[in-house]
Design an enzyme around this catalytic site. Structure first.
Site, short mmCIF file in Angstrom:
data_model
loop_
_atom_site.label_atom_id
_atom_site.label_comp_id
_atom_site.label_asym_id
_atom_site.label_seq_id
_atom_site.Cartn_x
_atom_site.Cartn_y
_atom_site.Cartn_z
N GLN A 158 0.96 -1.10 -0.03
CA GLN A 158 -0.09 0.01 0.01
C GLN A 158 0.91 1.34 -0.24
OE1 GLN A 158 -1.10 0.39 4.60
NE2 GLN A 158 -1.83 -1.57 3.71
N HIS B 110 0.16 5.50 0.89
CA HIS B 110 -0.73 6.74 1.71
C HIS B 110 -0.61 8.04 0.88
CE1 HIS B 110 -1.41 3.60 4.56
NE2 HIS B 110 -0.19 3.68 5.03
N GLU C 107 3.74 7.44 8.42
CA GLU C 107 3.76 6.68 9.43
C GLU C 107 5.18 5.89 9.73
OE1 GLU C 107 0.79 3.70 8.44
OE2 GLU C 107 1.83 2.85 6.88
N HIS D 265 4.91 0.36 0.37
CA HIS D 265 5.20 -0.52 1.63
C HIS D 265 4.55 -1.62 2.22
CE1 HIS D 265 2.79 2.52 3.31
NE2 HIS D 265 2.51 1.44 4.44
N ARG E 174 -4.37 0.50 -2.17
CA ARG E 174 -3.93 -0.54 -1.93
C ARG E 174 -3.06 -1.17 -3.45
NH1 ARG E 174 -7.80 -0.62 1.31
NH2 ARG E 174 -7.49 -1.07 3.37
#
EC number: 5.3.1.8
Length: 423
Positions: free
Chosen positions: A110, A112, A137, A276, A295
């Site tokens: 995925q 972001h 993240e 990642h 995704r």
């Protein structure tokens, strides 16, 4: 009497199917140690512990002097607890979500979106993109932790094309030739060639993907059966991913993305648009408070291929460039600070040896959440003349500018993580 500004939390456990099962899961072990009433089922997965105010996992407050039931409700009524800068920058909301993950089978590959794209996607398709926030993240390993992160150097991908004809067939001769020609050229040409190759793979017909994957799995299985080592093409990992996600396009992504194995305390930071996947192990994770995910594979869920191929950061880099090193505090020999290049969160790690009898938690102009991974202490809160016992798995909310002193009650080393926002 003023409401307490430091208090323990009971946090939400998510039992996603990819989580480690029963007491093999660090999430389950933390839960069992901190809550004597917790019942751990040895046949159920314990995937994530959520520490924060996210609507799908708002932490409960364990202090009967406080009328609000959850941390989110309490912060909404006491926004000054965030610290003035955090309160003003993030509209009176806690900007991060703190987690522990225990991964048994691979999560989806995925990426972001950045803030600008997140706003656009949320407007266009709110059913797939539930909010307008970005989601950088960071994962810090608690045990050996394996993941895929960012595009590997182009030379490595070209080598896999030679060694794995099934992979090269899906990408096609023209895109393969373009990538080979880009080696040693300028970064833009490499990124453009990489985008072309990855887009070809992602847009492959499902039937052809399944055929080629079956051929590759059969070839690797036969070679392994004959006693040959297939690790030059990640044979073991490919078989493992195919077993978990048969026929999935994401199995081929291991030839595009860096494979990292983090040792405890090592971290990777995942900025916007970096592809990642977490594969196996336990980690502490901190992120901006968002649920937006685009995704790319290893998933039965919706895959938005055009958005994905358009948004990704195609800058290749070696795997060791993906490690995110903490800074050692100048003032505290036991404190390491993981401070990524985003405003939303910072994570602190405290490793205090058993020879120390008490430890002062630094005062910050930010609300923070503290997690006890190892050790037993009594938290002394001078402003409230209060003492809070904390065991392994205990979670403490600390309002901005509050001081906390930890008295070590069992002579064992402490390992503590703390999420905050250092603006």
């Amino acid at each position: 009497m003023a409401s307490p500004r430091v208090f323990p939390l009971s946090c939400v456990v998510q039992q996603y199917a990819w989580g480690k099962v029963g007491s093999k899961s660090e999430v389950a072990c933390l839960l069992a140690s901190s809550d004597p009433l917790a019942q751990i089922s040895e046949d159920k997965p314990y995937a994530e512990l959520w520490m924060g105010t996210h609507p799908r996992g708002d932490a409960k407050i364990l202090d009967n002097r406080i009328s609000q039931k959850t941390l989110g409700q309490w912060i909404a009524e006491n926004p000054d607890c965030l610290g003035s800068k955090v309160k003003n920058t993030f509209n009176g909301k806690l900007p991060f979500l703190f987690k522990v993950l225990s991964v048994d089978t691979a999560l989806s590959i995925q990426a972001h979106p950045n803030k600008e794209l997140a706003e656009k996607l949320h407007l266009q398709a709110p059913e797939h993109y539930p909010d307008a926030n970005h989601k950088p993240e960071m994962a810090i390993a608690l045990t050996s932790f394996q993941g895929l992160c960012g595009f590997r150097p182009v030379e490595e991908i070209v080598t896999f094309m030679k060694k794995v004809p099934e992979f090269q067939l899906l990408i096609g001769d023209d895109a393969t030739a373009q990538l080979k020609e880009s080696v040693g050229g300028d970064t833009e040409a490499m990124a453009s060639a990489l985008r072309n190759c990855f887009s070809h793979l992602m847009k492959s017909e499902k039937k052809v993907v399944v055929e080629q994957l079956n051929l590759l799995v059969k070839r690797i299985s036969q070679q392994v059966f004959d006693g040959n080592n297939m690790e030059d093409i990640y044979g073991k990992l490919l078989l493992q991913l195919h077993q978990q996600h048969p026929g999935d396009i994401g199995c081929f992504a291991i030839y595009f993305l860096n494979l990292l194995t983090l040792k405890p305390g090592e971290a990777m930071f995942l900025d916007a648009n970096v592809p990642h996947a977490y594969l196996k192990g336990d980690c502490v994770e901190c992120m901006a408070c968002s649920d937006n995910t685009v995704r790319a594979g290893l998933t039965p869920k919706f895959i938005d291929v055009p958005t994905l191929c358009e948004m990704l950061n195609y800058t290749p880099s070696p795997s060791n460039n993906r490690l995110f090193a903490p800074a050692q505090s100048q003032d505290d020999p036991y404190l390491s600070i993981y401070d990524p290049p985003v405003p939303d969160f910072t994570v602190m790690k405290m490793e205090v040896p058993s020879s120390v009898t008490e430890y002062k938690v630094s005062t910050l102009d930010s609300a923070s959440i503290l997690l006890m991974v190892q050790g037993t202490v009594t938290a002394i809160i001078p402003s409230a003349h209060a003492e809070i016992p904390l065991y392994r798995g205990g979670v403490l909310f600390i309002a901005a500018n509050e001081s906390v002193l930890l008295k070590i009650t069992v002579p064992k080393d402490l390992l503590i993580f703390r999420a905050c926002c250092l603006l």
